[in-house]
Design an enzyme around this catalytic site. Sequence first.
Site, PDB file in Angstrom:
ATOM      1  N   ARG A  48      -3.241   6.488   0.962  1.00 57.94           N
ATOM      2  CA  ARG A  48      -3.676   7.684   1.695  1.00 57.94           C
ATOM      3  C   ARG A  48      -2.660   8.299   2.642  1.00 57.94           C
ATOM      4  NH1 ARG A  48      -9.176   4.934   3.387  1.00 57.94           N
ATOM      5  NH2 ARG A  48      -7.608   3.284   3.428  1.00 57.94           N
ATOM      6  N   ASP A  96      -6.809  -2.798  -7.570  1.00 59.37           N
ATOM      7  CA  ASP A  96      -7.361  -3.418  -6.365  1.00 59.37           C
ATOM      8  C   ASP A  96      -7.724  -4.865  -6.660  1.00 59.37           C
ATOM      9  OD1 ASP A  96      -8.362  -2.435  -3.527  1.00 59.37           O
ATOM     10  OD2 ASP A  96      -9.731  -3.993  -4.243  1.00 59.37           O
ATOM     11  N   ARG A 132       0.810  -1.226   0.000  1.00 60.69           N
ATOM     12  CA  ARG A 132       0.000   0.000   0.000  1.00 60.69           C
ATOM     13  C   ARG A 132       0.840   1.271   0.000  1.00 60.69           C
ATOM     14  NH1 ARG A 132      -5.709  -0.434   1.713  1.00 60.69           N
ATOM     15  NH2 ARG A 132      -6.312  -2.376   0.713  1.00 60.69           N
ATOM     16  N   ARG A 164      -6.476  11.421  -5.852  1.00 62.27           N
ATOM     17  CA  ARG A 164      -7.703  10.689  -5.528  1.00 62.27           C
ATOM     18  C   ARG A 164      -8.904  11.631  -5.582  1.00 62.27           C
ATOM     19  NH1 ARG A 164     -11.691   8.320  -3.984  1.00 62.27           N
ATOM     20  NH2 ARG A 164     -11.873   6.839  -2.273  1.00 62.27           N
ATOM     21  N   TYR A 168     -15.179 -11.833  -0.457  1.00 63.20           N
ATOM     22  CA  TYR A 168     -15.889 -10.568  -0.756  1.00 63.20           C
ATOM     23  C   TYR A 168     -17.071 -10.809  -1.696  1.00 63.20           C
ATOM     24  CZ  TYR A 168     -12.074  -8.021   1.468  1.00 63.20           C
ATOM     25  OH  TYR A 168     -11.177  -7.538   2.384  1.00 63.20           O
TER      26      TYR A 168
HETATM   27  O1  CP3 Z   1      -0.109  -1.862  -2.413  1.00 61.25           O
HETATM   28  C1  CP3 Z   1      -0.336  -0.940  -3.237  1.00 61.25           C
HETATM   29  O2  CP3 Z   1       0.119   0.216  -3.083  1.00 61.25           O
HETATM   30  C2  CP3 Z   1      -1.080  -1.272  -4.518  1.00 61.25           C
HETATM   31  C3  CP3 Z   1      -2.478  -1.071  -4.534  1.00 61.25           C
HETATM   32  C4  CP3 Z   1      -3.421  -1.942  -3.713  1.00 61.25           C
HETATM   33  C5  CP3 Z   1      -4.666  -1.461  -3.224  1.00 61.25           C
HETATM   34  N1  CP3 Z   1      -5.352  -2.505  -2.679  1.00 61.25           N
HETATM   35  C6  CP3 Z   1      -5.123  -0.071  -3.333  1.00 61.25           C
HETATM   36  C7  CP3 Z   1      -6.202   0.400  -2.435  1.00 61.25           C
HETATM   37  C8  CP3 Z   1      -3.349  -3.304  -3.382  1.00 61.25           C
HETATM   38  C9  CP3 Z   1      -2.226  -4.304  -3.605  1.00 61.25           C
HETATM   39  C10 CP3 Z   1      -4.589  -3.643  -2.737  1.00 61.25           C
HETATM   40  C11 CP3 Z   1      -4.915  -5.012  -2.271  1.00 61.25           C
HETATM   41  C12 CP3 Z   1      -6.170  -5.250  -1.545  1.00 61.25           C
HETATM   42  N2  CP3 Z   1      -7.379  -4.648  -1.724  1.00 61.25           N
HETATM   43  C13 CP3 Z   1      -6.323  -6.259  -0.565  1.00 61.25           C
HETATM   44  C14 CP3 Z   1      -5.260  -7.245  -0.144  1.00 61.25           C
HETATM   45  C15 CP3 Z   1      -4.259  -6.687   0.784  1.00 61.25           C
HETATM   46  C16 CP3 Z   1      -4.771  -6.352   2.152  1.00 61.25           C
HETATM   47  O3  CP3 Z   1      -4.789  -5.138   2.452  1.00 61.25           O
HETATM   48  O4  CP3 Z   1      -5.103  -7.264   2.905  1.00 61.25           O
HETATM   49  C17 CP3 Z   1      -7.664  -6.200  -0.105  1.00 61.25           C
HETATM   50  C18 CP3 Z   1      -8.284  -7.088   0.962  1.00 61.25           C
HETATM   51  C19 CP3 Z   1      -8.321  -5.186  -0.859  1.00 61.25           C
HETATM   52  C20 CP3 Z   1      -9.758  -4.794  -0.796  1.00 61.25           C
HETATM   53  C21 CP3 Z   1      -9.930  -3.393  -0.370  1.00 61.25           C
HETATM   54  N3  CP3 Z   1      -9.543  -2.295  -1.127  1.00 61.25           N
HETATM   55  C22 CP3 Z   1     -10.514  -2.913   0.824  1.00 61.25           C
HETATM   56  C23 CP3 Z   1     -11.049  -3.804   1.934  1.00 61.25           C
HETATM   57  C24 CP3 Z   1     -10.468  -1.516   0.767  1.00 61.25           C
HETATM   58  C25 CP3 Z   1     -11.062  -0.547   1.774  1.00 61.25           C
HETATM   59  C26 CP3 Z   1     -10.236  -0.424   3.001  1.00 61.25           C
HETATM   60  C27 CP3 Z   1      -9.272   0.713   2.875  1.00 61.25           C
HETATM   61  O5  CP3 Z   1      -8.069   0.539   3.190  1.00 61.25           O
HETATM   62  O6  CP3 Z   1      -9.741   1.809   2.515  1.00 61.25           O
HETATM   63  C28 CP3 Z   1      -9.832  -1.139  -0.433  1.00 61.25           C
HETATM   64  C29 CP3 Z   1      -9.546   0.236  -0.914  1.00 61.25           C
HETATM   65  C30 CP3 Z   1      -8.165   0.558  -1.369  1.00 61.25           C
HETATM   66  N4  CP3 Z   1      -7.398  -0.222  -2.175  1.00 61.25           N
HETATM   67  C31 CP3 Z   1      -7.444   1.766  -1.094  1.00 61.25           C
HETATM   68  C32 CP3 Z   1      -6.222   1.672  -1.761  1.00 61.25           C
HETATM   69  C33 CP3 Z   1      -5.136   2.702  -1.809  1.00 61.25           C
HETATM   70  C34 CP3 Z   1      -7.973   2.934  -0.276  1.00 61.25           C
HETATM   71  C35 CP3 Z   1      -9.023   3.616  -1.102  1.00 61.25           C
HETATM   72  C36 CP3 Z   1      -9.063   5.132  -0.964  1.00 61.25           C
HETATM   73  O7  CP3 Z   1      -8.220   5.807  -1.550  1.00 61.25           O
HETATM   74  O8  CP3 Z   1      -9.988   5.598  -0.299  1.00 61.25           O
END
Ligand code: CP3
Length: 343
Positions: A27, A73, A23, A36, A150
């Site tokens: 944010r 994602d 990640r 964003r 999911y």
């Molecule tokens: O790692 C990176 O920088 C690459 C991008 C990336 C994102 N999600 C961007 C993202 C990667 C590799 C993921 C993987 C992901 N997504 C997982 C597996 C890894 C983990 O964290 O366990 C999962 C379970 C998801 C599903 C997901 N995406 C959820 C549950 C959420 C909401 C929770 C949160 O952190 O906001 C997201 C949103 C998400 N994916 C964001 C980002 C940067 C935040 C969204 C925003 O900008 O508001």
Amino acid sequence: MTKKLLRTLAGERTDIPPVWMMRQAGRHLPEYRDTRTRAGDFLDLCYTPELAAEVTLQPIRRYDLDAAILFADILLVPDALGLEVRFIEGDGPRISTVTTHADFDALRAPDAIHDHLAPVYDTLRIVSGKLPSKTALIGFAGAPWTVATYMIAGKGTPGQGPAHALKTEQPGLFDALIEHLTDATISYLSAQIEAGAEVVKLFDSWAGSLCGEDFENYAIEPVRRIVGALKSLHPDTPVIAFPREAGMRYEGFARSTGADCVALDNSVDPVWAARHVQKDGPVQGNLAPHLLVAGGDTLIRETHLILEAFKAGPHVFNLGHGITPDANPDNVHLMIDAIRNWT
Ligand code: CP3
């Protein structure tokens, strides 16, 4: 092979390990929050190649990292299979569900996802042309079990209850869904490699809730099939597997799946992991993300403990889970300096 991450994943030990963060594009960076806001919706950001490439590159400009990870994602695959996926600000994802044979039959075929996912491949092509020569590009997908949790629940669920229930109550449907996702993931990651990903990673965030035979059938077997298929199509592309919270079952995971590297979450003791996991090959991890919030001597000490534990073999320095939005970029610099200046 000059990129340090690729050397490590090929089994080479280096004095200073390569480093990147899960990640890292997100944010905690003010420039991410700006882009964003400009994109509006999270999915629009993922599907607009110029913007997704921009946020992929932001952490590379700010920090001296050894890898960029595609900005996308794990829930883009269910979206491409035809489900309705939305991200609600501050509340996480909402997805239309697959809980009946009719829902399953309405999914697109595993290899019919590429039109929908074309912007992701464009993002990889753009980033690959702009990365510094020492920086490797990582593509990724969710592992079938985690993505299925999911798709079955329609949202994140703490114990993955709905997915466990479907697995028990409708095993035929559950197995068909896992198989469909396995095939789609092979097709998706293969296309990412063709578009420029030099490494791919499988995120199995909820592997830890699978017990006994279920771990074998749903955390190991689909990953084994994905790694095997990718190896026959792209034998030179390394695969990192992240069976989060697998605990003792990290031991042997690389051997049973064929993954080149196993990513460790921060519940794993690095000294134990060096002896039981790194003995089979490269490991990645596993600093607790919360240490990047407060920083200070604790951050430096914990960083050194991880370096020390894994110093005898191939190691990719990373966090044990994604960096949190309240992490301080100054502390990321502190961590990177502690790694690079370590003797
Ligand atoms: O790692 C990176 O920088 C690459 C991008 C990336 C994102 N999600 C961007 C993202 C990667 C590799 C993921 C993987 C992901 N997504 C997982 C597996 C890894 C983990 O964290 O366990 C999962 C379970 C998801 C599903 C997901 N995406 C959820 C549950 C959420 C909401 C929770 C949160 O952190 O906001 C997201 C949103 C998400 N994916 C964001 C980002 C940067 C935040 C969204 C925003 O900008 O508001």
